[in-house]
Design an enzyme around this catalytic site. Sequence first.
Site, mmCIF file in Angstrom:
data_model
loop_
_atom_site.group_PDB
_atom_site.id
_atom_site.type_symbol
_atom_site.label_atom_id
_atom_site.label_comp_id
_atom_site.label_asym_id
_atom_site.label_seq_id
_atom_site.Cartn_x
_atom_site.Cartn_y
_atom_site.Cartn_z
ATOM 1 N N ASP A 84 54.965 55.280 52.107
ATOM 2 C CA ASP A 84 54.556 55.260 50.706
ATOM 3 C C ASP A 84 53.840 56.536 50.267
ATOM 4 O O ASP A 84 53.884 56.902 49.100
ATOM 5 C CB ASP A 84 53.697 54.024 50.436
ATOM 6 C CG ASP A 84 54.525 52.737 50.521
ATOM 7 O OD1 ASP A 84 55.759 52.822 50.334
ATOM 8 O OD2 ASP A 84 53.960 51.672 50.789
ATOM 9 N N TYR A 132 54.298 46.057 45.894
ATOM 10 C CA TYR A 132 53.168 45.875 46.801
ATOM 11 C C TYR A 132 51.928 46.639 46.367
ATOM 12 O O TYR A 132 52.027 47.635 45.669
ATOM 13 C CB TYR A 132 53.580 46.333 48.208
ATOM 14 C CG TYR A 132 52.944 45.506 49.294
ATOM 15 C CD1 TYR A 132 53.285 44.174 49.460
ATOM 16 C CD2 TYR A 132 51.978 46.048 50.133
ATOM 17 C CE1 TYR A 132 52.685 43.405 50.443
ATOM 18 C CE2 TYR A 132 51.380 45.289 51.124
ATOM 19 C CZ TYR A 132 51.738 43.969 51.274
ATOM 20 O OH TYR A 132 51.137 43.219 52.245
#
EC number: 1.4.3.-
Lengths: 695, 695
Positions: free
Chosen positions: B330, B414
């Site tokens: 990420d 998320y």
Amino acid sequence: MSTEQIPHVAEVGWAKHLEVHPLSPLAASEIVRAADFIRNLYPSSIKLQFKAVTLEEPEKARLVPYLDAEHGGRRLPSIDRKAFVSYYIRNTDKFHEAVINLSHGRVESNVRLGPNVHGPGDAEEILLVERIALEDADVKAEIAKLHLPDGTAIVSDPWIYGSDGVNDDRRMYQNFLYMRDPNDPSNLNSNHYAFPLPISPVVDAVDLKVSRIDFLPTGLDHSTRPAQPVEIPPANEYTPEHQNLRTDLKPLNVIQPEGASFKVIKAGETGEIVRWQKWEFRIGYNLREGMVIYDVRYDGRSLFYRLSLSDMNIPYADPRHPFHKKAAFDLGDAGAGVMANNLKLGCDCLGSIHYLNAVLSNDQGEPLPMENVVCIHEQDAGIGWKHTNYRTGHAAVVRNRELVVQSIITVANYEYIMAFMFNQAGELTYEVRATGIISTQPIDDGLEVPWGTVVHPGVLAVHHQHIFSLRIDPAIDGHSNRLVYEEAHPMPRSDFNPHGVGYTVQETLVSQSGGLDTKEDSNRVFKIQNTSVRNPINGKPVAYKLHLPPFQKMLADPDSFHFKRAEFADHNLYAVKYRDGELYAGGKYTNQSRGGDGVRAWAHRNENITDTDLVLYAQFGLQHSTRIEDFPVMPCEIIKVSLKPANFFEKNPALDVPPSNQEFNRSTLISEQHRQPSVEARVNSKSEVCCTSKL
Amino acid sequence: MSTEQIPHVAEVGWAKHLEVHPLSPLAASEIVRAADFIRNLYPSSIKLQFKAVTLEEPEKARLVPYLDAEHGGRRLPSIDRKAFVSYYIRNTDKFHEAVINLSHGRVESNVRLGPNVHGPGDAEEILLVERIALEDADVKAEIAKLHLPDGTAIVSDPWIYGSDGVNDDRRMYQNFLYMRDPNDPSNLNSNHYAFPLPISPVVDAVDLKVSRIDFLPTGLDHSTRPAQPVEIPPANEYTPEHQNLRTDLKPLNVIQPEGASFKVIKAGETGEIVRWQKWEFRIGYNLREGMVIYDVRYDGRSLFYRLSLSDMNIPYADPRHPFHKKAAFDLGDAGAGVMANNLKLGCDCLGSIHYLNAVLSNDQGEPLPMENVVCIHEQDAGIGWKHTNYRTGHAAVVRNRELVVQSIITVANYEYIMAFMFNQAGELTYEVRATGIISTQPIDDGLEVPWGTVVHPGVLAVHHQHIFSLRIDPAIDGHSNRLVYEEAHPMPRSDFNPHGVGYTVQETLVSQSGGLDTKEDSNRVFKIQNTSVRNPINGKPVAYKLHLPPFQKMLADPDSFHFKRAEFADHNLYAVKYRDGELYAGGKYTNQSRGGDGVRAWAHRNENITDTDLVLYAQFGLQHSTRIEDFPVMPCEIIKVSLKPANFFEKNPALDVPPSNQEFNRSTLISEQHRQPSVEARVNSKSEVCCTSKL
């Protein structure tokens, strides 16, 4: 047992049905009656020393139907009210345990225990032993040889004698001596652990005399020196009066303007029911375990029958006599309940606090009121869950509110802060904070040893282990549960897994009682399942999983007394079949115990624990390699064990927690104009949209 | 570089000395200038796609003397201000990185990268790719075959393509399709993850077209079906508007009536210095790492040169195409800084909050203002230390106040809540809370698979790992540090250890760069030491120890792309010798990376790291075996890494914290008379003696 007691008994029998819950701790009047029953067994010339007068909990086979009826709103079955009593014939080694049926006013059993079964210390005895050690002429003569300044106050810390199998059939105390700061004799709170002395009297607990004076090794080997003049090191005080306190810490207050969210319902004279955020449970309290949590339910569904700290053991690293016997069982040797602090508002808790009192017993078998031994409050535990839709910028966020049921015990030099914590996601955590003053002993100047750290000139803090055992008696949607562990394993390469990235999560059944360990490499997680109740969405058995922190197991070797006595200390988890009366992982009587009476022995029964009434003992702890920052008082070390739902609910149970927003939380924006963040509250006017953000 | 820029450069040179600190993130004006330098390298017909315009941090050899001069109050040496820029020639695969010297107004370097070096996604590109996938005629035709109700909204989540070595030299996006609740079309915040569709278009990032349409396996094997009519499962919304919210949660407010205890000092246009309870550090912020903590000192003593989250990787368990490519980085693939939430008062923090803004860059190389991306506040963390003298009943107790520096990122489905936490005992903790919505995919009714859990009818949540890497660049009392690990080992039985209870704690030097692991059985704890500075009391080298939680290492096999790419995921700790420009454990460019460019490669240089400038990468994470309680949004899972002093101070550094008492804490006693705890504050009149208790 005399006949005129019968009406009295009937009366109590009635009273019970009117108000006394079978799990309510003994009331003061019941303690008095129970002790009287024992006293009446002996001529008045015989003096007794009571070690425990406490509730004898009902057999589970009787209590479960009672609880079902209670929750089902049906007529309650009758359960006899019983007391457990342990006592010595005073000034003898004659140790007894008895059960009194208070409902029917009779002594159900009364047996003498032993040999080599010893009762715990009690407060009166410990204070007496201190005095005996200090008033002994030979001890005084040895202290005189230290040439301490006139008026120096000597302090004796009686230690449970431990066992090594060497002339230790009699119950004894090993007294470690210290002095208060000789340069500040008026300071009653001087940290005497900064002034350990090399003299250690042993007091016999039966004839109450000094039976031996040990000299402590202060060098690199076992050798000891006769008492000789000692140098006076500087003091090392922990009390605020002796510090230059920080002046730049601003107050932080926790306010609940509409009160707390929990309800505490007194269940008769003793014991309480707590209701909070879909949780309901009962709190008991006893001399040995302190807080006990019973009949835990969430949203009406059964989770746990009984939760308590079952035992703890603290073995030390120094192999030299008499230090090799230091291996305290603070619950079994003394008692978490009786050592509990009287908690004070603003000191031990923050926010809106509810305190619970308890009543225990003293060495005379008299009621011993314990005020504010448990505190209950809510705390904010940060964000509970959050998601931001990055396309719309809509954020949903809730905070995680916890209910804390806390007790703090002082064991001579050391403190433990214990708490059961409940949250809104159906999670239950048991937390221990280790603090207080590490145990110290003298060491010669300039020496380093691999079993401890010098934390002050002439002062050695020996490395030690803290090993705790949390007893979990589960009732996940009922009492027929099983234990499984879940592990994650790589898939082998194959046509199905051509890139070698696949893995699977598999469950293994634990069908037999035994000791089990976690496994980091396969992420082994233990789960308590009820296979007769299935998750309506995915068909999996409802379960709670157990999150166990890593800890180093007992370092003493398997043939050592330390290892044999701490029957729980060699595995992360023990699983056994439930039996009435089995509560203490290290055995019922740990003082100078020899082992063979605890959870390891129960596990060796190799009983089937599949889909039955199983009980778990979850171990956790810390290998405390001492550092100078742990002296004169150590910053809390925090350890947690958690129980979390695993396919028990149909979705995140905290989904219905009201969103976190400014109307509710009333936070304060610190003005950016000020270098020093300002006081004035700038309540966000856009609180309506305060939970909207854009990626 | 044109001559008329020279005065401008000189001016900037001066400005720097007046206000710009070498560690201050690029100001908006600097971002504009840096991008202009790059644009000026090309004719105006050439369009660029900027991926990053950020501070090129000074070489350590230059910055250390600067910081020493700064803290020593001496004249500051001059350090050139530089910008790092990475960019594509738009609509090509021509990826470049450049360094601009802003002080001297010149392009120091500008190189084309690759092959197989790809830039991260950017917000504009991701939104564009979503649109391309949904507007593609073939995709629309496939969606039509699903026979969805009219007006059903389709949502595309573009995923970084990952690498498997199969036709993946070009940069691509794998789009996973979902729909919003067809029965509630107006609900823009419908949880589309409850409605995964079996169609997955692949978009080429260069020619910006759908290059392939994948069909997802929904059974037990690799087989897929052509698009066909789908059943509409029920919705599963997480937003508060769709819940029956609890009504019995009372507000809990945190008030600091005298303001907060910390100071935030703006360091020029960007960057801040924070001072709190003897701590001082500098906060930076960049597109990739988000928060960066520089030059951490306690009571004037140096502790850390630089701290940041270096990388994270989330590999999934499903081995089937295209899921086998799901392994998100990420930070490297998108950026923690650019994905940060705009934090809102009362929503994301509680109490007296100070927010920090940042400025990043967009795909045009323009400044991108980021508001409220970091929040700073104090929190109460329970009791810090306590001791009760049981002889006098005198209790001393302090609470543990923490300073929290927090940022929250949203990565499509998320969320991660990241925080650096400082306390009064000289301890520093990095905390990650994992929350948000777990990634979902369709599964046929009635199936169970060992690589995931059904969390909703027709919805599979695949198991996955979260593996984080915290970069720790230590400077414990200086920059010459060493790494050791401490272990506890039983003593063999001997005349010295006759009872088999002794044990020792020993240190082992880590002399060479490499990957290391914790060891529960020997309680292995890593310590960063400075052997040239000794503790004045016990002579031990000053040190900080590293508390690493257990986690399961990368499950994908060592020959897999997942394993090769996540260069940090196979050890608890990597230790390497410092080199300028080495910051990211998974390599500088993780998007479709092939490995060989990260910390594992650096460690293989086998450099000496004894008493030199070493850097640690601390790994932690969780094996997320999904459970139904994690849906539709998961309760936070919390992981912490802690750094604690070990013989760095002379005693407990929190000894001088003012005692906890009622005047300061203003807690509220809940009246025992009320079943429902009452609201009225009953401030304890005996607050003077409130910290006195009797055993």
